[in-house]
Design an enzyme around this catalytic site. Structure first.
Site, PDB file in Angstrom:
ATOM      1  N   GLY A 188      25.390  47.107  28.464  1.00  0.00           N
ATOM      2  CA  GLY A 188      25.130  47.616  27.112  1.00  0.00           C
ATOM      3  C   GLY A 188      23.654  47.955  26.923  1.00  0.00           C
ATOM      4  CG  ASN A 201      33.497  39.675  27.683  1.00  0.00           C
ATOM      5  OD1 ASN A 201      33.548  39.864  28.897  1.00  0.00           O
ATOM      6  ND2 ASN A 201      32.383  39.241  27.088  1.00  0.00           N
ATOM      7  CG  ASP A 245      24.663  39.802  30.985  1.00  0.00           C
ATOM      8  OD1 ASP A 245      25.229  40.583  30.191  1.00  0.00           O
ATOM      9  OD2 ASP A 245      24.241  38.682  30.659  1.00  0.00           O
TER      10      ASP A 245
END
Ligand code: V0D
Length: 249
Positions: free
Chosen positions: A28, A73, A25
């Protein structure tokens, strides 16, 4: 908690976790911090898959499962999903020779039928080209969801009962495990250690059955910043715990 600024601890080579699973994770957020598009974070994340795969293999880890794409996702913007679907193709083109040299065997689990043909073909080529390797298993979870996995296993078991080839009273833990997507990992199917990067402390529909007795280590480090030293620190935490599997000492 720890960061990669701390000293690298010593590991007990006799207690390296056989199977490590990682929820990768923070790609982004890594990009956002640098004023880059999210896809730049995913690209850096893919580079790091190669780095951590090599480090894990050299540490003596036998199976490394990486959560690359969840069934949830698909809700992301089309442009981001399209970019993600190109990563297995890039990975195959760029990193396969190094992984073959490292004797790594690639496995991919998930609903591969729903992927774009180029993505599925890259995943299948990665498995085929490393099928004879005898070293660490690099197991990608791709279009994987834990509830989906349990639903599909339940359907297959129910079909066997209906066909008269399976007595419901004979359904054991092993029957269930044999119908899960981790069945190709054999005795390594259950992770000894789950690591999630980027500070979230949830399992988010990953390996629901297999994580029953896993140790869990959460780190605030974002996946593109997750170094071999951070992996070592996570394994040191694992080694500092005593695993009882529900029993007493
Ligand atoms: C993006 C960080 C390798 C997480 C890692 C389609 C998100 C990089 C693969 C890969 C992704 C998968 C199968 C295979 C070879 C490589 C990958 C996706 C995303 C989703 F056979 N990295 N990677 N797949 N990211």
């Amino acid at each position: 908690m720890f960061t990669d600024k701390e000293v690298t601890p010593q590991l007990d080579p006799a207690r390296i976790p056989a199977h490590v699973a990682i929820i990768m994770d923070g790609n982004g957020r890594w990009a956002k911090k640098r004023f880059l598009p999210r896809i730049a974070g995913h690209k850096q994340g893919m580079e790091n898959v190669k780095t951590i795969t090599k480090a894990a293999s050299r540490m003596g880890i036998k199976a490394l499962t990486l959560y690359a794409f969840s069934t949830e996702n698909w809700k992301r913007p089309d442009s981001e999903v399209n970019y993600l679907m190109s990563l297995p193709v890039d990975f195959f083109g760029v990193f396969m020779p190094e992984l073959i040299a490292e004797n790594v065997r690639v496995q991919v689990m998930g609903e591969l039928e729903a992927l774009p043909a180029k993505t599925r073909q890259a995943a299948q080529a990665a498995m085929a080209d490393t099928a004879k390797n005898t070293g660490m298993i690099l197991n990608f979870a791709l279009n994987y969801g834990g509830r989906d996995e349990l639903r599909l296993a339940t359907q297959a078991i129910a079909r066997a009962v209906q066909a008269g080839t399976l007595d419901p009273a004979a359904i054991s833990d092993d029957t269930i495990a044999a119908h899960l997507m981790t069945a190709p990992l054999g005795p390594l199917a259950d992770p000894d250690l789950l690591i999630r990067t980027s500070g979230e402390e949830r399992i988010s529909n990953f390996l629901l059955w297999q994580l029953a007795y896993s140790e869990m280590v959460f780190t605030p480090v974002l996946w593109p910043d997750f170094t071999p030293a951070v992996l070592t620190a996570a394994i040191a935490q694992y080694q500092s715990r005593d695993r009882r599997f529900g029993g007493l000492h």
